[in-house]
Motif scaffolding. Sequence first.
Motif: not given
Length: 169
Positions: A41-42, A46-47, A82-85, A138-144
Amino acid sequence: MMKIYSKHKPQQRGAAAVEFAIIALLLFTLLFGIIEFGRLFYLYNSVQEVTRHAAREAVVRWVDNSNTSPAKVMALFGGASLPAGAEITASNINIEYLTASGAVPSPFPASAADNIAACLSGPAGCIALVRVSIINASYVPMVGLFTFLAVPIPASTVTMPAESLGYTG
């Protein structure tokens, strides 16, 4: 009264560790899921902010569409991404200068001064709008574990009327 001790005590050693492992698995899955959804959601929010920052910078100064463009660097809050992104970088930001009809001017002015000259000769080649968009993100999750969340980030486009484009003369 005499106590009777049984040789057959129920074996409870390790039961707490097994129970904790089961609960911890659920707890950490839930915790990381909340973090991933929050980051998703961030990025979605942010985009919008990134395109607004880049467009605002592009209407007041003449910038190119390179990855080192000051408008792109400022839109990313001074960083390379982007910070945290880390999914949003300068290569995802597209800056376009357009005429009042929404077309790219032909011939394209080489500078803000050339744009002023084009505007004085007629509106056909005059830059009137700046359009900034986020592309191919594209969003890429940090946790697999959450690969199902690898989704495209919706396109974001901001169009603003051109101002000085950096012309000072």
